[in-house]
Design an enzyme around this catalytic site. Structure first.
Site, short mmCIF file in Angstrom:
data_model
loop_
_atom_site.label_atom_id
_atom_site.label_comp_id
_atom_site.label_asym_id
_atom_site.label_seq_id
_atom_site.Cartn_x
_atom_site.Cartn_y
_atom_site.Cartn_z
N HIS A 182 -18.66 45.49 8.42
CA HIS A 182 -17.22 45.30 8.65
C HIS A 182 -16.63 45.12 7.26
O HIS A 182 -17.27 44.53 6.38
CB HIS A 182 -16.90 44.02 9.42
CG HIS A 182 -17.52 43.90 10.78
ND1 HIS A 182 -18.81 43.48 10.96
CD2 HIS A 182 -17.00 44.09 12.01
CE1 HIS A 182 -19.06 43.44 12.26
NE2 HIS A 182 -17.99 43.80 12.92
N ASP A 209 -17.14 41.68 5.93
CA ASP A 209 -18.51 41.31 5.54
C ASP A 209 -18.68 41.53 4.04
O ASP A 209 -19.39 40.80 3.36
CB ASP A 209 -19.57 42.18 6.23
CG ASP A 209 -19.47 42.16 7.74
OD1 ASP A 209 -18.95 41.19 8.28
OD2 ASP A 209 -19.93 43.15 8.35
#
Ligand code: XLS
Ligand code: NI
Ligand code: NI
Length: 418
Positions: free
Chosen positions: A98, A101
Site C-alpha cells: 500500500h 506501507d
C-alpha cells in the site's frame, strides 16, 4: 535486521534444516513450467514490515530498527532496505504494497510528496535485486478521513482526497512496473441502512473504479486491475461481499474487461464459502486474477491472516488454479502475519518457508491428481447422460418444457441414482 541468515535454499524432503525449503525448488519444472513461474510468490510489505504485533487489547510486541527514526523519508528508506534484504534472502520474485506501507500516513499531499522521493529508490532496489512488483494499492481505510468510506463516502471532499491518493498510487505502480493494481474495499460498505443511500454509494464506487481504469490505461498501465472481495470487517456489510457479488458488479458497470478478482483465503471463509469455491466462481467467469494466500480460523469470525499451512485446502485450490490455466499477471501474495507473540526476526523466515513449501507441495500433488488419476474422468462421467442426443439438445437450448415432458414419459422414473 536479518544478519546471520543466508539466502534460503532448497534442500529437499530429507532436510531437517528449518531455514531451508523442503518442497519449493524454484527451478523444478511441473507441468511444463518452473515452480517459480507457476507460483509467482509475493511478500506483503504491510504485514511483514509494518505489523508491530499490536491488537485491540495490547501494545506492540515487535520493534523495528527504524521505529525511532524521526524523518518520514529516512524511515521509509531504512524500512525499504530491510524489506528488500528479507525479500532477497527468502527468494521471493515479487512483493506488494500500500502507498502508506512505504511512506507512512498523512494528508494526501504529504503522501504524494514522500512517494515522489521514495519511488526512484524503490525502483533502484527492485532493479538491483531483480524483484518485481506484483501489485500496488492505496490505503484508503486507515486515515480518520475514511471513517465513512473512501469512494463511497457521503462527503464529496473526502472522495476527492481518496481519488488523489488513488491517482498517486497508480502512478507509483506504473513507475515500478507493477503487474496488477488492487482494490480491497476497505471501508466501502455500511453499518446502518437508515443513514445509507446504498444505490448512490455503489454508483460512486463504480465511478471511482472507472476513473482509475481510464487514468491507468491513459498513462500506460497494461496490467490487471483487481478487486479483492471481503464480506465484512471493517464495515458490517461490505459492498464487495464475495466473488459472485463482485462479478455482477463488474458486469453491471462494464468493468469486466479490465478488472479481475483477487481472492483471499480468509475472506472466502468469512463469506461462508471455501477458498476453492471462490476460485472456481472466478475461473468460470474468466476473471480469476490473483490470490492473497493465508489461512483463516474456522471458529473465529474475523480475518486472522495466518500463514497458509493447510495442505488439503491449498491442494484443492491449486487444482482449480491449474485447471483454469494458472496465473498470468497474478500470483500468490502472502497476506499473512506473524502472531503477536512471535517476536524474533527469524520467525518471518519460518512463516514464509512454511507457506511457500505448502504451495509448492500442493502444486505437485494437484498436478498429479489432475494428470495421473481418474479425477477428471469421474467428474465428466457424472454428466455423461447429457452426451445423448436429447441431453445435448437441452444444453444447446433446443428443447421446450413440453418436449421435456414427452422425454420424461419415455424415460419413466429413473431407477438408479448415478
Ligand atoms: C484486508 C485485506 C488487505 C488487502 C490490501 O483484509 O486483505 O490486506 O489485501 O488492501
Ligand atoms: Ni488481502
Ligand atoms: Ni484480508
Amino acid at each position: 535486521m536479518f544478519k546471520g541468515i543466508d539466502r534460503i535454499k532448497y534442500e529437499g524432503r530429507d532436510s531437517d534444516n528449518p531455514l531451508a525449503f523442503k518442497w519449493y525448488n524454484e527451478e523444478e519444472t511441473v507441468a511444463g513450467k518452473t515452480m517459480k513461474d507457476h507460483l509467482r510468490f509475493a511478500v506483503a510489505y504491510w504485514h511483514s514490515f509494518c505489523g508491530d504485533g499490536s491488537d485491540q487489547f495490547g501494545d506492540p510486541t515487535r520493534f523495528f530498527p527504524w521505529d525511532n527514526v524521526k524523518d518520514p523519508l529516512d524511515k521509509a528508506k531504512h524500512k525499504l532496505e530491510s524489506a528488500f534484504d528479507f525479500i532477497t534472502r527468502i527468494g521471493s520474485p515479487f512483493y506488494c504494497f500500500h502507498d502508506t506501507d512505504l511512506v507512512g500516513n498523512g494528508t494526501v499531499f504529504e503522501i504524494e510528496k514522500r512517494l515522489d522521493k521514495i519511488i526512484p529508490l524503490v525502483k533502484e532496489m527492485q532493479d538491483s535485486t531483480g524483484t518485481g512488483l506484483l501489485w500496488g494499492t492505496a490505503n484508503l481505510f486507515s486515515h480518520p478521513r475514511y471513517m465513512n468510506g473512501a469512494g463511497t463516502n457521503p462527503d464529496f471532499r473526502v472522495v476527492a482526497n481518496a481519488a488523489t491518493q488513488l491517482k498517486n498510487a497508480i502512478d507509483a505502480t506504473i513507475a515500478l512496473g507493477g503487474q496488477n493494481y488492487v482494490f480491497w474495499g476497505g471501508r466501502e460498505g455500511y453499518m446502518s441502512l437508515h443513514n445509507t443511500d446504498m444505490q448512490k454509494e455503489v454508483d460512486h464506487l463504480a465511478m471511482i473504479l472507472t476513473m482509475a481504469r481510464d487514468y491507468g490505461r491513459k498513462n500506460g498501465f497494461e496490467g490487471t486491475f483487481l478487486i479483492e472481495p471481503k464480506p465484512m470487517e471493517p464495515t458490517k456489510h461490505q459492498y464487495d461481499y464475495d466473488t459472485g457479488t463482485v462479478i455482477a458488479f463488474l458486469r453491471h458497470y462494464g468493468l469486466q474487461d479490465d478488472f479481475k478478482i483477487n481472492i483471499e483465503v480468509n475472506h472466502a471463509i468469512l463469506a461462508g464459502h471455501t477458498f476453492q469455491h471462490e476460485l472456481q466462481v472466478a475461473a468460470n467467469a474468466g476473471l480469476l486474477g490473483s490470490i492473497d494466500a493465508n489461512k483463516g480460523d474456522y471458529q473465529n469470525g474475523w480475518d486472522t491472516d495466518e500463514f497458509p499451512t493447510n495442505i488439503y485446502e491449498v491442494t484443492e485450490a491449486m487444482m482449480v488454479i491449474l485447471a483454469a490455466g494458472g496465473f498470468t499477471t497474478g500470483g500468490i501474495n502472502f497476506d499473512a502475519k506473524l502472531r503477536r507473540n512471535s517476536t524474533d526476526p527469524v520467525d518471518l523466515f519460518y512463516a514464509h518457508i512454511s507457506g511457500m513449501d505448502t504451495f509448492a507441495r500442493a502444486l505437485v500433488i494437484a498436478h498429479r491428481i489432475l494428470g495421473d488419476s481418474d479425477y477428471n474422468d469421474l467428474r465428466k462421467q457424472r454428466y455423461a447422460s447429457f452426451d445423448s442426443p436429447e441431453g445435448s439438445s437441452f444444453e444447446q437450448g433446443r428443447l421446450t418444457l413440453e418436449r421435456m415432458r414427452g422425454l420424461a414419459m419415455e424415460y419413466g422414473e429413473p431407477e438408479s441414482i448415478s
